[in-house]
Every structure is written in structure tokens, then in C-alpha cells.
Design a protein around this motif. Structure first.
Motif, PDB file in Angstrom:
ATOM      1  N   LEU A   1      19.835   4.993   0.985  1.00  0.00           N
ATOM      2  CA  LEU A   1      18.518   4.911   1.040  1.00  0.00           C
ATOM      3  C   LEU A   1      18.095   6.379   0.755  1.00  0.00           C
ATOM      4  O   LEU A   1      18.906   7.310   1.165  1.00  0.00           O
TER       5      LEU A   1
ATOM      6  N   HIS B   1      11.885   5.898   9.779  1.00  0.00           N
ATOM      7  CA  HIS B   1      10.558   5.289   9.180  1.00  0.00           C
ATOM      8  C   HIS B   1      10.918   3.974   8.583  1.00  0.00           C
ATOM      9  O   HIS B   1      10.251   2.936   9.068  1.00  0.00           O
ATOM     10  N   ILE B   2      11.875   3.738   7.766  1.00  0.00           N
ATOM     11  CA  ILE B   2      12.247   2.508   7.315  1.00  0.00           C
ATOM     12  C   ILE B   2      12.639   1.376   8.013  1.00  0.00           C
ATOM     13  O   ILE B   2      12.234   0.312   8.097  1.00  0.00           O
TER      14      ILE B   2
ATOM     15  N   LYS C   1      10.726  10.547   7.515  1.00  0.00           N
ATOM     16  CA  LYS C   1       9.477  10.820   6.569  1.00  0.00           C
ATOM     17  C   LYS C   1       8.621  11.607   7.349  1.00  0.00           C
ATOM     18  O   LYS C   1       8.087  11.238   8.444  1.00  0.00           O
TER      19      LYS C   1
ATOM     20  N   ASP D   1      11.188  -0.549  -4.411  1.00  0.00           N
ATOM     21  CA  ASP D   1      10.360   0.541  -3.441  1.00  0.00           C
ATOM     22  C   ASP D   1      10.757   0.320  -1.986  1.00  0.00           C
ATOM     23  O   ASP D   1      11.646  -0.503  -1.741  1.00  0.00           O
ATOM     24  N   GLU D   2       9.852   0.823  -1.221  1.00  0.00           N
ATOM     25  CA  GLU D   2       9.983   0.893   0.022  1.00  0.00           C
ATOM     26  C   GLU D   2      10.028  -0.639   0.848  1.00  0.00           C
ATOM     27  O   GLU D   2      10.766  -0.973   1.642  1.00  0.00           O
TER      28      GLU D   2
ATOM     29  N   GLU E   1       9.352   0.284   9.713  1.00  0.00           N
ATOM     30  CA  GLU E   1       8.744  -0.652   8.911  1.00  0.00           C
ATOM     31  C   GLU E   1       9.300  -2.100   8.783  1.00  0.00           C
ATOM     32  O   GLU E   1       8.588  -3.227   8.644  1.00  0.00           O
TER      33      GLU E   1
ATOM     34  N   GLU F   1      13.944  10.482   2.335  1.00  0.00           N
ATOM     35  CA  GLU F   1      12.378  10.252   2.786  1.00  0.00           C
ATOM     36  C   GLU F   1      12.047   8.637   3.423  1.00  0.00           C
ATOM     37  O   GLU F   1      10.906   8.709   4.068  1.00  0.00           O
ATOM     38  N   MET F   2      12.976   7.965   3.169  1.00  0.00           N
ATOM     39  CA  MET F   2      12.771   6.465   3.821  1.00  0.00           C
ATOM     40  C   MET F   2      13.074   6.430   5.206  1.00  0.00           C
ATOM     41  O   MET F   2      12.782   5.745   5.854  1.00  0.00           O
ATOM     42  N   LYS F   3      14.314   7.645   5.518  1.00  0.00           N
ATOM     43  CA  LYS F   3      14.671   7.418   6.968  1.00  0.00           C
ATOM     44  C   LYS F   3      13.766   8.556   7.538  1.00  0.00           C
ATOM     45  O   LYS F   3      13.378   7.961   8.671  1.00  0.00           O
TER      46      LYS F   3
END
Lengths: 645, 88
Positions: A528, A541-542, A535, A233-234, A545, A531-533
Motif C-alpha cells: 500500500l 488510516h486505511i 495519513k 483507489d483507497e 477506514e 499515505e494510506m497507512k
């Protein structure tokens, strides 16, 4: 980190030639010089001492004397590699990373590059096999150029060294110029110098009598769009990212001299500075550029971050007239025409670092390519969104959100926004979809080409050539990954790492290090999910986080502000420098033969009268001025007086 | 009258956006955006020209490609606006 030059083939008085070539790039290595010659080859080296201060002189030969290397850059995992080689019974005479390459080559041949984690370019003479191995790092941090003259091949870290070789003359390559005036950079191996090429990133060239062969040893790849999703997961991804980035930074803090950091106030350099601050026992020194103009200045964020980290912070101001003052020198180091002035403040910044007594800085460069930070990625997503409902009056307003710093867009209707960004569904299958508005907008500068240049380039399409260079797998990648590839594979080495990176830093003997371009991190990020990069429309984004505990909230939440500098307005108005008038004047433009003198005069007049010119006019102004300075500096035609003062 | 307006607009476009390049074969109905002649800043320059030279005010709602994206459309827009001013 250094510069080197050399040749393959029989050269009369090779030592004297190497001395001339190396002197031309002495700024890259002000600490010492060394030379090596045999009957069939020669190497020259200008050293910036960073690792193995007392015993890392180059060119360096192995114990047998059969292998000799001239090396520019750093091998960050040299400590681990040396231990592995020692375990195999190899003995080291120095503490340098250079000797590690020699031993590794002796073990593995040219495939040794796959084991190297670093920013490097080197020339290795293999006397046993009578061949020269030339190579560059994976992402293209360190440069390496070459030219062939009959049976001889000359190579060097900068083109200005090659121009010392017999028979090598500077002449503009019109196709490369057209690539710059479309794509912002030449498509490697082409350079703006006709018959002078660069080794492409992640490539090996083997030169031996009667043959020259080139092959890639690594490539940037993304998963197929339909591939099974990545496991985990993320949160797990963020933890792995943090571990990789921390290790990449730790390795890049290795040096026998203090390591500082550039701090722009944005997310990326704040992260690298925060990680580095925890690894610098004596405290970290950070360096920034500030601007007079509010639209370019980020100093409040720089100060906040420096305070939060407790760094010893220094800044250099880039005020009115400063860019024009250094611009001829900037072009002497970029060795290519440029469409933006953004390298100039970085030239001043590296000077500040040198004055502070440091030789090495970390930077945040590369995060935007690796984690999808640039506006162009968001723009492409919005264009696809708009293209699905062309009549929408609401959707195009998202473009305004993307570019709050562009006054021309703030006042536009939805219809115009839709038109400007070419959000037509008809182009969705275009492999260059993400970059097409940029390329088309830039290509509008060709309006200023002379009739002769237009005739020379008749039928040529730079964007078409770029599309033809894409790998076969490209079509199977997610659109975001396609856009990332275009940035990371072409613009990053062709402009960001060269004109803004290596050249501006090495002009003052400063080595930049780029934790975000560690190839383990690059490979991880490529795998990756998109959508993790990106978003929604939140970039990186990642990365946010993974590092949110490192930064003050105001920095961690910052939207990407592209690094920009004042363009045409740097050169007009009261106090305009003589060289600008001279370079853009009728006589110089006619003598250069590349642009239409009357159109250039009108552009100059328009930019002087109306400093808030649009993208095309600014790009054309800077592009034409830098081309004119390039001609004067390198072709020896003296078409204009290029003295800055 | 219409010819005069169109000539003035064309002269402005050639001078300000094409920098005097008369070899550019610009047809009256050619899109200024699609032909790379005008960008977002250029639209604002065009609006300023219309207001300065034609004595009319261009409302935000009028700044759309339907009114301004070709010589013919600009001419028609100015003609209609001027006529409405006279009528008023």
C-alpha cells in the motif's frame, strides 16, 4: 501450540536427555509428552492440545516411519491443504494439522513451508535422507533455538531446555547485551546466551552429517519508492483489507477448544475482538489488564468495547507491587534482559486466561508494524519536516502532539524539542534515521557499564551492525517503509512477539494468535502507498477506514496509546522487595561484573527519591535489574537472592 | 564566583546525570544533549537544581539549549541571572 526439543547426532541415552529437555519446557505443553529416538537423532514434545485433541500426539511419524515431526504452533490453512492433499490421493490417519505438514513435506520437501499459513516452528527428521529440517514462521511468532556441541546439534523451543544438554552452559554474550542496551533486542541469530542461537524468522535450517545450511524462504519487501503507484483507489484498498483481515481472523478461530481474545481498549484488539465476536457461536470471552495509575490504564475503553460486543469480559488488575512480585519469573521466561516492565502485566494476563479455562486468545499485535501505528513513524515524519527548516520555532511543537503522555516533553521549548529529536537535516540519509533518537537515547544507558564490559565492547557499535544487516533494496524504499521494516523485521520478533508475546503467554500454556500477522495481509499492507497507512499524522488510516463500522466511534477515532507499564517505580518505595536490594547491591553488581556498582547504587537511590525518572534512567534501572536476575537465574552464580516473595 | 558556580553545576551533572562517573571527559563546552547526558526529563531536573541552589527563577522562555546545553552556558546563564537580581 506446544514446545519441543531434540538433537541431531549420536547422543548417549538420548531418551533420558529428551525427557530432561522437555521437562524444562513442560509449561508450554501441559497436556501430554512424547519422545522419538533413532541412532542419529531425537525429538521430544510437550503438547498443548488444541487441534485434533484425541489423535494429534507428537512426535508424529508418517505411515512409512521415515518422517517424524515435532511441531509447535498452528497451521491455520490446514483444512484447505488437507483437501488438496486428499485430492492427490493421500490418506490421513488423524485430524491434526501436524499430519498435514508430514504429507506436504513428503510431496514438496522443505519447500513445503511456503504453502503453510500459520505460526509455527518445527523439527522434522527425514530418515530417508538422514537430515533434520528446522524452521520458523515468517514473522517470528514461534521460537526455536539451537546450539552446536562438536558434531551434535541441540535445539528447543526455549533456551532452558538446551541448558539440560551435556556441555551446554549459560554465559552472557556481551555483544547481545549491548544490542539490547541499544536496540532493545539482540540481532538474530544472536541471543543473550553465548554460543546459543535462534533460527531466524522465515528461515530453514538443514542439518545433516558434516553440514549445516540455512536459508530464508520468505522476506518482507516493500515497493521501490519510484515504482508505479498501486492500481485502485483507497476505497478498493479498504475493502480488500477488510476481506483479508476477516479471512485471517476466521482461520485463527479454528480450534477444537474455545478461542478468546485480549482486549486492551485500543483500536487493534478492538477490531480483532469485533471480528471474532461474530465468529464465536457461544459468545466470545475477552481479557484485559487494568492499572492503578491513570497514565497507564485503559479500562474505560475496555469496558465500552466489551459492552458494545456483548463479550464475557474479565480483567486482571496490575496494582502497586504486582510487577515486582512477578518480575523474577518474567525474566525466567523472557530468557533475556529487558528494558521495560511491559511483559509483566501480560504474564498476569495469561494467568487470568488459564484460570478461566481457555488455551487460545486472539490479540491485536502486529497492526502497528503492518499499518504504521507506532509513534516512531510519526516522529520520523515530523523530524524530516523540521529538518527542512531548522530555524523554525513552530514546527518542533508538533513533537509535543506526538507524545502527550510524556510530561518531560510538554514543558519544553521549540529549541529543546528540536534538539532532543535530532531534527538536523544532516542525518536525513542515515538508513536508521527513523530510529536513531531511540537508539541514541537507549544507548545512553551504557553509562552504567563496568570498565571490563566497556573494554570488551570497545569499538563495537550495535546500530552499525543493524545497518549492515539491511537488505540491498532497503535504500530504494520510502522512508516510512524503511521504518516499518526496522520494526517488523527486528523489534517485532526480537522483543514484541517473544518477550511480550510467546513467552508471557506460554508461561501459562496460552497460545496467542495474531490476525494482523497473517502473511497475506502483511504482503498486501506492505504494497500500500505510505499515505494510506500514515495519513498526515493519523496512524493506521486505511485500517480505520476498513473497520469503521465495527467499532464505537470513540474507539475508532482513538489515537494510538502505546502499551506501557510503570517501570522503575514498580520496584522502589515502601515495601520494596528484598531481591531488588540484593540484585542492585554492591556485592551482586560486583559479582556480575557487567555494571559499575557505585553508579548503580546512585541510580537506585535517584529512582527511589524521584519516581518520575526519565526514559534513560527507567530503561537503565529495568535493564540492569533484569540482567542481574538473568545472571542469577541462568548462570547459576547465585549473585543475588532472586526470590520474589 | 563563576568558578564556584561552574564547579557546583559540574558536580550536579556528574552526580545526577553521570551517576558519579568521573571518567567521562566532559568539556565545559560539550553539548549535554548530543553527548547523551541529558534528556527531556533531565532538563527539568537541571532547572529545579538551578532554582533550588541559586535562588533564581527560570522562566519558560529561558529553558532553551542556548542557556542550558553545556556547563559553560549554564554557568553564564546563572551568572547573568544572578547579576540582574543584584542590580534590581
Amino acid at each position: 501450540m506446544c514446545g519441543f526439543s531434540g538433537y541431531f547426532g549420536t547422543v548417549r541415552d538420548g531418551r533420558a536427555l529428551l525427557e530432561r529437555m522437555t521437562a524444562a519446557i513442560a509449561h508450554r505443553g501441559p497436556d501430554e509428552q512424547g519422545f522419538f529416538t533413532t541412532k542419529a537423532a531425537g525429538l521430544g514434545h510437550a503438547r498443548l492440545s488444541i487441534v485434533g485433541l484425541g489423535d494429534g500426539q507428537q512426535p508424529m511419524s508418517d505411515a512409512t516411519g521415515d518422517l517424524t515431526i515435532a511441531f509447535n504452533g498452528e497451521i491455520f490453512n490446514y483444512v484447505e491443504l488437507r483437501e488438496q492433499l486428499r485430492a492427490k490421493g493421500r490418506h490421513f490417519r488423524t485430524t491434526s494439522d501436524t499430519e498435514v505438514i508430514l504429507h506436504l513435506y513428503d510431496e514438496m520437501g522443505e519447500d513445503c513451508v511456503s504453502a503453510l499459513n500459520g505460526d509455527f516452528a518445527f523439527a522434522l527428521w527425514d530418515g530417508r535422507r538422514r537430515r533434520m529440517v528446522l524452521t520458523r514462521d515468517r514473522m517470528g511468532v514461534r521460537p526455536l533455538f539451537y546450539t552446536r556441541q562438536g558434531e551434535r546439534l541441540y535445539f528447543a523451543s526455549e533456551v532452558k531446555a538446551l541448558l539440560q544438554a551435556p556441555g551446554v552452559a549459560a554465559e552472557i554474550d556481551p555483544v547481545a547485551l549491548d544490542q539490547i542496551f541499544t536496540l532493545w533486542a539482540p540481532i538474530a541469530p544472536r541471543t543473550p546466551f553465548r554460543n546459543i542461537y535462534e533460527i531466524e524468522p522465515a528461515s530453514l535450517m538443514i542439518v545433516q552429517e558434516g553440514s549445516v545450511s540455512t536459508r530464508p524462504y520468505w522476506s518482507l519487501e516493500y515497493p521501490d519508492r519510484d515504482a508505479p503507484p498501486r492500481q485502485g483507489d483507497e476505497r478498493a484498498a479498504a475493502e480488500e483489507l477488510r476481506a483479508l483481515l476477516t479471512e485471517a481472523t476466521r482461520m485463527r478461530m479454528r480450534a477444537d477448544v474455545p478461542v478468546g481474545a485480549y482486549l486492551s481498549g485500543g483500536l487493534d484488539s478492538s477490531i480483532t475482538s469485533a471480528l471474532a465476536a461474530g465468529m464465536a457461536p457461544g459468545g466470545l470471552r475477552t481479557f484485559s489488564v487494568t492499572f492503578d495509575s491513570a497514565e497507564h490504564d485503559e479500562s474505560p475503553f475496555q469496558i465500552e468495547m466489551a459492552r458494545a460486543l456483548g463479550t464475557h469480559h474479565s480483567a486482571v488488575a496490575c496494582g502497586e507491587g504486582d510487577i515486582a512480585a512477578v518480575f523474577p519469573d518474567v525474566i525466567r521466561f523472557t530468557e533475556r534482559p529487558i528494558l521495560r516492565t511491559a511483559p509483566a502485566p501480560l504474564y498476569k494476563l495469561s494467568s487470568l486466561v488459564r484460570e478461566a479455562g481457555l488455551k487460545v486468545v486472539l490479540t491485536g499485535e502486529g497492526a502497528d508494524e503492518v499499518f504504521a501505528g507506532y509513534d516512531i513513524f510519526k516522529e520520523a515524519r515530523v523530524r524530516r519536516f523540521c529538518g527542512r527548516q531548522p530555524g523554525s520555532r513552530i514546527r518542533p511543537h508538533l513533537f509535543r502532539k506526538l507524545y502527550p503522555y510524556l510530561p518531560g516533553l510538554r514543558q519544553q521549548s521549540a529549541e529543546y524539542l528540536f534538539s532532543f529529536f535530532g531534527a538536523s537535516g544532516a542525518t536525513l540519509d542515515d538508513p536508521l534515521f527513523s530510529h536513531r533518537p531511540r537508539f541514541d537515547g537507549t544507548a545512553a544507558t551504557k553509562l552504567f557499564y563496568s570498565g571490563d564490559l566497556r573494554a570488551t565492547l570497545s569499538g563495537y557499535d550495535a546500530a552499525e551492525e543493524l545497518a549492515a544487516r539491511l537488505p540491498e533494496a532497503f535504500a530504494r524504499w520510502h522512508p516510512l517503509h524503511q521504518a516499518q521494516y526496522l520494526e517488523a523485521r527486528f523489534l517485532l520478533p526480537g522483543y514484541i512477539l517473544s518477550s511480550q508475546g510467546d513467552r508471557m503467554a506460554m508461561a501459562h500454556g496460552i497460545e496467542g494468535r495474531f490476525p494482523f500477522l497473517d502473511h497475506h495481509l502483511v504482503e498486501f499492507a506492505a504494497g500500500l502507498p505510505p499515505e494510506m497507512k500514515l495519513k498526515g499524522l493519523v496512524e493506521k488510516h486505511i485500517l480505520r477506514e476498513a473497520t469503521k463500522d465495527l467499532l464505537p466511534a470513540a474507539i475508532g477515532r482513538r489515537t494510538k496509546q502505546p502499551y506501557r507499564a510503570p517501570d522503575s517505580q514498580s520496584f522502589v518505595g515502601p515495601g520494596t522487595r528484598d531481591y531488588v536490594q540484593s540484585a542492585l547491591g554492591d556485592a551482586a553488581v560486583s559479582a556480575g561484573g557487567l555494571f559499575n556498582p557505585k553508579a548503580v547504587a546512585k541510580l537506585h537511590e535517584k529512582c527511589s527519591r524521584q519516581p518520575a525518572s526519565g526514559f534513560r534512567d527507567n530503561a537503565a534501572f529495568v535493564g540492569i535489574l533484569s540482567t542481574q536476575l538473568w545472571l542469577t537465574t541462568f548462570t547459576g552464580t547465585g549473585i543475588c537472592n532472586a526470590k520474589a516473595a | 564566583m563563576t568558578d564556584t558556580i561552574q564547579d557546583a553545576v559540574k558536580a550536579f551533572v556528574i552526580e545526577n546525570f553521570l551517576f558519579g562517573d568521573t571518567t567521562h571527559a566532559l568539556a565545559d563546552t560539550d553539548s549535554l544533549i548530543e553527548n547523551g547526558i541529558i534528556d527531556s526529563t533531565g532538563v527539568l531536573e537541571l532547572v529545579a537544581f538551578i532554582e533550588d541552589h541559586c535562588g533564581i527563577t527560570v522562566a519558560d522562555a529561558d529553558i532553551v539549549p542556548a542557556n542550558l546545553d553545556s556547563l559553560a552556558r549554564i554557568t553564564a546563564f546563572i551568572t547573568a541571572k544572578t547579576a540582574s537580581l543584584v542590580a534590581a
